[in-house]
Design an enzyme around this catalytic site. Structure first.
Site, PDB file in Angstrom:
ATOM      1  CG  ASP A  34       2.235   1.218  -4.171  1.00  0.00           C
ATOM      2  OD1 ASP A  34       2.121   0.634  -5.427  1.00  0.00           O
ATOM      3  OD2 ASP A  34       2.428   0.240  -3.371  1.00  0.00           O
ATOM      4  CG  ASP A  78       0.547   0.194   1.578  1.00  0.00           C
ATOM      5  OD1 ASP A  78       1.367   0.628   2.386  1.00  0.00           O
ATOM      6  OD2 ASP A  78       0.792  -0.883   0.759  1.00  0.00           O
TER       7      ASP A  78
HETATM    8  N1  LIG Z   1      -6.901  -0.120   8.165  1.00  0.00           N
HETATM    9  C1  LIG Z   1      -7.164  -1.144   7.708  1.00  0.00           C
HETATM   10  N2  LIG Z   1      -8.345  -1.725   7.987  1.00  0.00           N
HETATM   11  C2  LIG Z   1      -8.611  -2.794   7.159  1.00  0.00           C
HETATM   12  N3  LIG Z   1      -7.812  -3.536   6.453  1.00  0.00           N
HETATM   13  C3  LIG Z   1      -6.615  -3.152   6.474  1.00  0.00           C
HETATM   14  C4  LIG Z   1      -6.058  -1.988   6.774  1.00  0.00           C
HETATM   15  N4  LIG Z   1      -4.807  -1.673   6.832  1.00  0.00           N
HETATM   16  C5  LIG Z   1      -4.626  -2.840   6.114  1.00  0.00           C
HETATM   17  N5  LIG Z   1      -5.422  -3.720   5.704  1.00  0.00           N
HETATM   18  C6  LIG Z   1      -5.332  -4.908   5.139  1.00  0.00           C
HETATM   19  O1  LIG Z   1      -3.903  -5.323   5.046  1.00  0.00           O
HETATM   20  C7  LIG Z   1      -3.224  -5.428   3.778  1.00  0.00           C
HETATM   21  C8  LIG Z   1      -2.133  -4.865   3.843  1.00  0.00           C
HETATM   22  O2  LIG Z   1      -1.911  -3.412   4.357  1.00  0.00           O
HETATM   23  P1  LIG Z   1      -0.913  -2.468   3.523  1.00  0.00           P
HETATM   24  O3  LIG Z   1      -1.074  -1.254   4.127  1.00  0.00           O
HETATM   25  O4  LIG Z   1      -1.249  -2.565   2.118  1.00  0.00           O
HETATM   26  O5  LIG Z   1       0.540  -3.266   3.854  1.00  0.00           O
HETATM   27  P2  LIG Z   1       1.800  -3.308   3.064  1.00  0.00           P
HETATM   28  O6  LIG Z   1       2.240  -1.835   2.898  1.00  0.00           O
HETATM   29  O7  LIG Z   1       2.425  -4.151   4.003  1.00  0.00           O
HETATM   30  O8  LIG Z   1       1.557  -3.843   1.519  1.00  0.00           O
HETATM   31  C9  LIG Z   1      -4.197  -4.578   3.054  1.00  0.00           C
HETATM   32  O9  LIG Z   1      -4.201  -4.870   1.705  1.00  0.00           O
HETATM   33  C10 LIG Z   1      -5.686  -4.755   3.539  1.00  0.00           C
HETATM   34  O10 LIG Z   1      -6.289  -6.033   3.056  1.00  0.00           O
HETATM   35 MG   LIG Z   2       0.013  -2.758   0.402  1.00  0.00          MG
END
Ligand SMILES: Nc1ncnc2c1ncn2[C@@H]1O[C@H](COP(=O)(O)OP(=O)(O)O)[C@@H](O)[C@H]1O
Ligand SMILES: [Mg+2]
Length: 270
Positions: free
Chosen positions: A195, A216
């Protein structure tokens, strides 16, 4: 490294993390039922987190919180991330099946709650693989229930690293090559992200460097997955089209894809 407190508003510190999460009666999409709250409290009991600071983002399928690190986590940083998967999203539930069915590491689980918890553990395991592969990705610390504790990727001011889609790169060719290199390293570690997009790559500014962190990893699959090669090529296409569209990069994408496919086949036969 100079560390300044983010200008972001922090909730009052005297409140316990659970009260704060439930503040306003908002138990977001079932993230925090009583049972789930007990799981979250375990992170505190184990000294992994000290308190929840604020909600950073609402992702496609999760809520992301910045938390203060507890004493039992061995990392210099003061803050970490808790990713809380929402447990009431039925489209998500349907869509994640395709990544689990036929991945030999997982047998199909029927209950939605068990499936989300398993998905969360899967993301933890995938992040571990990414760590061993030596790519830029948040270091995972623990997965419990629908909660995943990991490293907070931020800039020198403690502000969160922006998504690639919201950031103007100063050396797009260089960043693109790092991304391709990371995809290769993952394939050598027998994993496909599946993804990759300008949403799931965040840019950490480190002095004058712009480091593309992959995030993610829930849907990432083993190269043994029947559709792994299709997901791999889709990842490369997504990223390449973004860079062509935004930065007009002009690279021999067929050669890049062939090289990666070759590594994929080598790994599959290894
Ligand atoms: N480890 C991290 N450090 C900083 N920002 C993060 C981190 N994990 C997630 N984010 C922020 O949160 C958003 C959503 O996280 P993500 O893992 O993509 O969730 P989802 O699976 O719900 O899309 C990301 O686009 C990013 O901006
Ligand atoms: Mg995401």
């Amino acid at each position: 490294m100079a560390r300044r407190r983010s200008k972001r508003k922090m909730p009052p510190l005297h409140e316990g993390p659970l009260e704060r999460l439930e503040e306003g009666g908002k138990v977001e999409d079932g993230v925090l039922t009583q049972y789930r709250a007990r799981i979250l409290a375990k992170f505190i009991a184990k000294g992994e987190i000290d308190k929840i600071e604020f909600k950073l983002a609402r992702g496609k399928e999760s809520d992301i919180f910045v938390v203060k690190k507890g004493p039992s986590i061995d990392i210099e940083d003061e803050y970490l991330i808790i990713k809380a998967y929402r447990i009431e999203r039925s489209e998500f539930f349907k869509s994640i099946r395709q990544y689990i069915v036929s991945d030999p590491r997982f047998s199909v689980v029927k209950s939605r709650y068990r499936l989300i918890d398993m998905w969360c553990k899967k993301e933890y395991g995938n992040l571990k693989v990414a760590e061993v592969a030596g790519i830029y990705a948040p270091k995972p610390f623990a997965a419990r229930g629908n909660f995943l504790l990991m490293q907070y990727i931020h800039d020198d001011n403690m502000d969160p690293a922006p998504q690639l889609k919201d950031y103007r790169l100063s050396k797009p060719d260089e960043t693109f090559n790092i991304i391709i290199d990371q995809i290769k390293k993952l394939v050598r570690a027998q994993l496909v992200h599946a993804d990759l997009s300008p949403y799931n790559i965040i840019i950490k500014k480190d002095y004058n460097k712009e480091l593309p962190y992959f995030i993610d990893f829930g849907q990432a699959v083993s190269i043994q997955h029947l559709r792994a090669l299709e997901f791999l090529n889709r990842d490369i296409d997504n990223i390449y089209s973004y860079f062509v569209h935004e930065y007009k990069i002009d690279l021999d994408i067929d050669k890049i894809k062939n090289d990666i496919d070759k590594i994929f086949i080598e790994e599959l036969n290894a």
